[in-house]
Design a protein around this motif. Structure first.
Motif, PDB file in Angstrom:
ATOM      1  N   THR A  61      11.102 -66.311   2.052  1.00 46.27           N
ATOM      2  CA  THR A  61      11.119 -64.841   1.932  1.00 46.27           C
ATOM      3  C   THR A  61      12.339 -64.393   1.140  1.00 46.27           C
ATOM      4  O   THR A  61      12.285 -63.404   0.411  1.00 46.27           O
ATOM      5  N   GLU A  62      13.458 -65.136   1.279  1.00 44.85           N
ATOM      6  CA  GLU A  62      14.656 -64.768   0.512  1.00 44.85           C
ATOM      7  C   GLU A  62      14.471 -65.028  -0.974  1.00 44.85           C
ATOM      8  O   GLU A  62      14.977 -64.293  -1.805  1.00 44.85           O
ATOM      9  N   LYS A  63      13.731 -66.097  -1.291  1.00 41.71           N
ATOM     10  CA  LYS A  63      13.485 -66.401  -2.706  1.00 41.71           C
ATOM     11  C   LYS A  63      12.654 -65.286  -3.340  1.00 41.71           C
ATOM     12  O   LYS A  63      12.883 -64.895  -4.488  1.00 41.71           O
ATOM     13  N   VAL A  64      11.685 -64.800  -2.577  1.00 37.28           N
ATOM     14  CA  VAL A  64      10.847 -63.712  -3.096  1.00 37.28           C
ATOM     15  C   VAL A  64      11.697 -62.458  -3.273  1.00 37.28           C
ATOM     16  O   VAL A  64      11.637 -61.775  -4.305  1.00 37.28           O
ATOM     17  N   ALA A  65      12.529 -62.174  -2.263  1.00 35.04           N
ATOM     18  CA  ALA A  65      13.384 -60.984  -2.326  1.00 35.04           C
ATOM     19  C   ALA A  65      14.281 -61.026  -3.560  1.00 35.04           C
ATOM     20  O   ALA A  65      14.502 -60.007  -4.226  1.00 35.04           O
ATOM     21  N   ALA A  66      14.772 -62.231  -3.883  1.00 38.24           N
ATOM     22  CA  ALA A  66      15.681 -62.368  -5.031  1.00 38.24           C
ATOM     23  C   ALA A  66      14.980 -62.000  -6.344  1.00 38.24           C
ATOM     24  O   ALA A  66      15.609 -61.537  -7.292  1.00 38.24           O
ATOM     25  N   ARG A  67      13.660 -62.187  -6.379  1.00 33.37           N
ATOM     26  CA  ARG A  67      12.913 -61.901  -7.609  1.00 33.37           C
ATOM     27  C   ARG A  67      12.580 -60.422  -7.784  1.00 33.37           C
ATOM     28  O   ARG A  67      12.215 -59.989  -8.873  1.00 33.37           O
ATOM     29  N   CYS A  68      12.634 -59.672  -6.687  1.00 30.17           N
ATOM     30  CA  CYS A  68      12.207 -58.269  -6.762  1.00 30.17           C
ATOM     31  C   CYS A  68      13.392 -57.361  -7.057  1.00 30.17           C
ATOM     32  O   CYS A  68      14.262 -57.176  -6.204  1.00 30.17           O
ATOM     33  N   ASN A  69      13.425 -56.826  -8.265  1.00 26.30           N
ATOM     34  CA  ASN A  69      14.549 -55.973  -8.658  1.00 26.30           C
ATOM     35  C   ASN A  69      14.046 -54.725  -9.353  1.00 26.30           C
ATOM     36  O   ASN A  69      13.945 -54.686 -10.571  1.00 26.30           O
TER      37      ASN A  69
END
Length: 515
Positions: A278-286
């Motif tokens: 979930t953190e990897k996905v969060a890192a992609r959303c900007n």
């Protein structure tokens, strides 16, 4: 609080981000208020959070601003409804029969615009019980979006529940074809529901087979575990049911609250990567939303005029009209001063556009109100017939409306006759371009009295009794009384809450749903 202190308090940063979250803007279905979601993320040391309300982006801006302020990264998304066939097919007999759930998260600004587009088209073209999109639209507006298989009501879990593996496989292929392998995720949830126990291992297996990332989510609809009770009441309000009805729409377990990262890690210990992913996905959303720019429409004056000259020309004509061709000198001076301020502050176009809309209405005999609010303090507005109250006669202040010291948008409240306001909107679209005219939504909230009435109804309490209690709460709009204040002010009410268990229950539920 320093990092060291945080770790001592056990609130160290958790490697988990909520990517499936409903707020009060999932109307009558989500109960968490935006500020509660943000506070909870702070408490758990979560550095990012998604908002994925049903079918729409109503809460996106409020959420974006609140999260930013709290130092949490906002991820904008939505749980859309996808029509089982075409969005134009309106034959299904229920929301469930005619659509599946589907989750989208915005990776960047292009994705944000595409999600806005999808949500709008879901309402304008696909609405059937719920706003629905279809595969045609998903394929068209896919750029910048990360998609997931969603909850049990998603297409893939539905196929698996019906033991149709082939269909589930085909469905995944179809989504991968649209979004690409990196942008389609398999979502697993665990609310202690037997169906999830059945599909999760299958979902994980399919993800591995297709080379897709798995994420663990918790379908959050309320903040605390204890809120499950008031949330049941909320669902009953939505479906016009009472709580003693056995067959009403309800959630199967009280597990749809905002879980901590630790709880999620514990819950998914068989799938540890699904939690950290979930953190990897969060890192992609900007997504960066451009806020604070003045988007004022542009007015095209007649050929021989500049905008400013045209405004001055109209004001001069208007003063002559209002004051029988002999406007007093001080009035002319005041009007000149006002125009100077308007031009200097960059609001020339704004005044011309408002004048244009009002002139169109008056010319076509569409009734227009006399103007409300501080705009009545402007002599220019009076000269242009935007307002019908003479500010000179009543010594009204222009500075209350526009003040060069304090840059804020001027604001005319225009009232058009409700039978014919459509003509004014059509005129604006034709003249200024479809893409420059928008209508906005307003939200109704359950204020103190209404919360009591709604909850009383779903509890099946006698109308007279609920009515009597509701009427003890002041509904003076100036006071904006909350239920907590009402109980303090009204001794009889306080006594009932303390002495009557039914009233106490009513009060507790209503307080949780208030607002």
């Amino acid at each position: 609080m320093s990092t060291a202190e945080k770790q001592e308090n056990g609130h160290h940063h958790s490697p988990f981000v909520h990517l499936h979250m409903h707020s009060e803007y999932s109307v009558l279905d989500g109960q968490s208020k935006i500020y509660e979601i943000i506070e909870r993320c702070q408490k758990y040391g979560m550095r990012a959070c998604a908002l994925t309300d049903h079918g729409a982006l109503f809460g996106a801006l409020e959420f974006y601003q609140a999260a930013r302020k709290a130092g949490i990264k906002p991820i904008i998304g939505s749980e859309l409804y996808v029509a089982k066939n075409s969005r134009f097919d309106k034959t299904g007999r229920s929301a469930g029969a005619s659509s599946n759930h589907f989750l989208l998260l915005c990776e960047n600004e292009v994705g944000y615009h595409n999600l806005c587009k999808l949500s709008s088209l879901g309402y304008t073209e696909g609405f059937h019980y719920k706003p629905r999109v279809d595969f045609e639209l998903l394929s068209k507006y896919k750029e910048g979006l990360i998609a997931t298989s969603a909850c049990l009501a998603g297409e893939i879990p539905q196929f698996l529940l019906n033991d149709d593996r082939d269909a589930a496989n085909d469905s995944i292929k179809k989504f991968v074809e649209i979004y690409g392998r990196d942008n389609f995720l398999i979502e697993i949830m665990d609310h202690g529901i037997p169906e999830q126990v059945k599909v999760n291992p299958m979902l994980a297996e399919l993800a591995e087979h297709h080379g897709l990332m798995v994420i663990a989510t918790n379908d959050c609809h309320y903040t605390d575990k204890d809120d499950a009770v008031s949330h049941e009441a909320l669902l009953a309000i939505q479906t016009a049911a009472t709580l003693d009805q056995e067959d009403r729409f309800r959630f199967p377990t009280p597990e749809f609250y905002i879980r901590s990262g630790e709880e999620m890690a514990e819950r998914f210990k068989d799938y540890p990567e699904a939690v950290t992913n979930t953190e990897k996905v969060a890192a992609r959303c900007n997504v960066e939303l451009k806020l604070g720019s003045h988007l004022i429409p542009s007015y095209t004056p007649p050929d021989s005029f500049t905008k400013e000259a045209y405004l001055r020309h109209l004001v001069k004509e208007g003063l002559n009209l209002r004051y029988n061709n002999v406007p007093p000198e001080e009035f002319v001076k005041r009007a000149d001063f006002e125009v100077d301020v308007i031009v200097q502050m960059g609001f020339t176009d704004y005044f011309l556009v408002v004048w244009d809309l009002i002139a169109f209405a008056r010319k076509n005999g569409i009734p227009v109100g006399p103007g409300r609010g501080s705009g009545a303090g402007s002599l220019v507005a009076f000269a242009l017939q935007i307002t019908n109250i003479d500010p000179m006669r009543y010594a009204l202040l222009f500075e209350r409306f526009l003040n060069p010291e304090r840059i804020s948008m001027p604001d005319f409240d225009l009232d058009f006759c409700y039978n014919r306001r459509g003509e004014v909107i059509e005129y604006a679209r034709a003249k200024y371009g479809q893409q420059n005219v928008s209508q906005i939504i307003t939200f109704g909230r359950m204020k103190a009295r209404q919360a009591v009435r709604n909850v009383g109804r779903v509890l099946g309490m006698p109308y007279g009794e609920v009515d009597r209690i509701a009427k003890m709460i002041s509904d003076d709009p100036a006071l904006k009384i909350t239920l907590a204040e009402a109980a303090k002010q009204e001794p009889e009410l306080d006594r009932l809450i303390k002495s009557d268990p039914n009233v106490k229950r009513l009060w507790q539920l209503a307080t949780r749903l208030e607002g």
